[in-house]
Design a protein around this motif. Structure first.
Motif, mmCIF file in Angstrom:
data_model
loop_
_atom_site.group_PDB
_atom_site.id
_atom_site.type_symbol
_atom_site.label_atom_id
_atom_site.label_comp_id
_atom_site.label_asym_id
_atom_site.label_seq_id
_atom_site.Cartn_x
_atom_site.Cartn_y
_atom_site.Cartn_z
ATOM 1 N N UNK A 147 14.155 10.119 -3.120
ATOM 2 C CA UNK A 147 14.095 9.194 -4.240
ATOM 3 C C UNK A 147 12.809 8.396 -4.292
ATOM 4 N N UNK A 148 12.831 7.357 -5.107
ATOM 5 C CA UNK A 148 11.662 6.487 -5.271
ATOM 6 C C UNK A 148 12.005 5.077 -4.820
ATOM 7 N N UNK A 149 10.968 4.294 -4.572
ATOM 8 C CA UNK A 149 11.203 2.914 -4.140
ATOM 9 C C UNK A 149 10.098 1.997 -4.628
ATOM 10 N N UNK A 150 10.477 0.756 -4.915
ATOM 11 C CA UNK A 150 9.533 -0.300 -5.272
ATOM 12 C C UNK A 150 9.470 -1.285 -4.119
ATOM 13 N N UNK A 151 8.276 -1.477 -3.592
ATOM 14 C CA UNK A 151 8.047 -2.401 -2.481
ATOM 15 C C UNK A 151 7.424 -3.669 -3.048
ATOM 16 N N UNK A 152 8.162 -4.774 -2.998
ATOM 17 C CA UNK A 152 7.683 -6.040 -3.553
ATOM 18 C C UNK A 152 7.284 -6.956 -2.398
ATOM 19 N N UNK A 153 6.000 -7.274 -2.333
ATOM 20 C CA UNK A 153 5.449 -7.997 -1.190
ATOM 21 C C UNK A 153 5.542 -9.509 -1.336
ATOM 22 N N UNK A 158 6.984 8.146 3.884
ATOM 23 C CA UNK A 158 6.216 7.488 2.816
ATOM 24 C C UNK A 158 5.457 8.510 1.976
ATOM 25 N N UNK A 159 5.561 8.345 0.669
ATOM 26 C CA UNK A 159 4.890 9.224 -0.289
ATOM 27 C C UNK A 159 4.434 8.348 -1.446
ATOM 28 N N UNK A 160 3.121 8.178 -1.609
ATOM 29 C CA UNK A 160 2.621 7.250 -2.626
ATOM 30 C C UNK A 160 2.967 7.697 -4.046
ATOM 31 N N UNK A 161 3.330 8.965 -4.241
ATOM 32 C CA UNK A 161 3.765 9.418 -5.560
ATOM 33 C C UNK A 161 5.197 8.988 -5.856
ATOM 34 N N UNK A 162 5.932 8.594 -4.815
ATOM 35 C CA UNK A 162 7.327 8.170 -5.003
ATOM 36 C C UNK A 162 7.524 6.706 -4.617
ATOM 37 N N UNK A 163 6.435 5.957 -4.591
ATOM 38 C CA UNK A 163 6.513 4.537 -4.249
ATOM 39 C C UNK A 163 5.520 3.753 -5.089
ATOM 40 N N UNK A 164 5.888 2.530 -5.398
ATOM 41 C CA UNK A 164 4.958 1.603 -6.029
ATOM 42 C C UNK A 164 5.010 0.296 -5.248
ATOM 43 N N UNK A 165 3.832 -0.232 -4.926
ATOM 44 C CA UNK A 165 3.729 -1.487 -4.179
ATOM 45 C C UNK A 165 3.296 -2.571 -5.141
ATOM 46 N N UNK A 166 3.998 -3.692 -5.126
ATOM 47 C CA UNK A 166 3.767 -4.759 -6.101
ATOM 48 C C UNK A 166 3.606 -6.093 -5.389
#
Length: 313
Positions: free
Chosen positions: A169-175, A192-200
């Motif tokens: 799946x995908x995940x949003x990482x909120x810092x 970890x796969x940067x195509x399936x993650x967004x860091x905010x």
């Protein structure tokens, strides 16, 4: 001519210009049909009149100072999303309103920000049972095509992120700190796969972690999510506050319901006793997320309708 990123970084460092002031600047630029570059070409009087700021603050804004950080963000493939940008998540604006972060810094797959998302919150020192429940809930949501959003802290957050990626799946990482401080932690490294993650991050790119940032970051997770799942909440602290924020902003709230509570889940029992939605195991021992999915789909439909209405205004 400085770039929009350089100007936004300058605004973020302008003394006396907090989140409320930034929103006022952005609103003034829209109302006057002016760009960031146009703003720097204004006189002090024009800034005062068009942006609704005091004279001293207007003078500070026009005293532009370039930052080497702009190049660092570019090299690190970081996008800068002011709240007036079309790429800024509509859900975040709709949920938090005036409390929405005026600027987001993001890297990875930005398309994830528009996906169906459920937020996870829970204790850093969660029980083994709690960690297992977090992993199983994230896995179940992934199978329904739902993104998992959380705060990248130890415990529940990390287990939710890792499980989402592990199961495709995908995940949003909120810092709770600046995005330049982001590092891939060992717990998540293998998946970890940067195509399936967004860091905010909503904080200045080089900003350090603070407790107050963590509390604020929890509200942003809430704003990016169509429902919030609380795995283990004590009777005080960030997770308890996040649950109260969910109630305030009318985001559907779900608590893991344990047969036997421990110290790190006393808050679960408190909220469940007040009528909060419960997450229980089904007859196969897996979390029953039917209620969560109904809430997500209702929120998705509402968000879609509201977005169309906003575009017509």
């Amino acid at each position: 001519m400085p770039s929009n990123t350089e100007i936004i970084l300058h605004l973020l460092q302008t003394k006396g210009l907090g989140p409320k002031g930034l929103r006022k600047v952005f609103a003034g630029l829209i109302a006057s049909k002016s760009s960031f570059a146009d703003m720097l070409g204004m006189s002090v009087e024009q800034v005062v009149m068009k942006l609704g700021l005091g004279q001293k603050l207007a003078e500070r804004i026009l005293n532009f100072k370039a930052s080497d950080l702009s190049k660092a963000l570019e090299d690190n493939v970081v996008s800068v999303l002011p709240i007036i940008d079309d790429s800024y998540p509509m859900r975040l604006k709709m949920t938090l309103g005036d409390a929405a972060p005026p600027v987001l810094f993001a890297k990875g797959n930005l398309d994830i920000l528009d996906d169906k998302s459920v937020g996870f919150c829970g204790a850093r020192k969660a029980s083994e049972k709690g960690l297992l429940v977090a992993a199983l809930c994230a896995e179940a949501l992934v199978k329904e095509g739902v993104n998992v959003s959380s705060g990248y802290a130890n415990g529940v957050d990390m287990k939710a992120h890792t499980s989402a990626l592990e199961h495709g799946g995908t995940t949003t990482i909120v810092l709770a700190e600046g995005i330049q401080n982001f590092r891939i932690k060992k717990e998540i490294k293998d998946f970890f796969d940067e195509d399936r993650a967004v860091i905010v991050s909503e904080f200045f790119p080089t900003g350090r972690w603070f407790v107050s940032n963590a509390m604020q970051r929890n509200r942003t997770i809430l704003g990016l999510s169509k429902a919030m799942m609380v795995i283990e909440a004590a009777m005080k602290g960030g997770t308890f506050s996040a649950a109260m924020d969910a109630i305030e902003h009318r985001v559907p709230l779900f608590f893991a319901d344990y047969e036997v509570d421990n110290v790190s889940s006393e808050g679960n029992r408190y909220f469940l006793s007040k009528g909060a939605n419960a997450i229980r195991a089904n007859r196969h021992g897996k979390p029953n997320i039917d209620g969560v999915m109904r809430a997500v789909n209702r929120a998705e439909e509402f968000c879609s309708t509201s977005s169309k209405q906003l575009q017509l205004i």
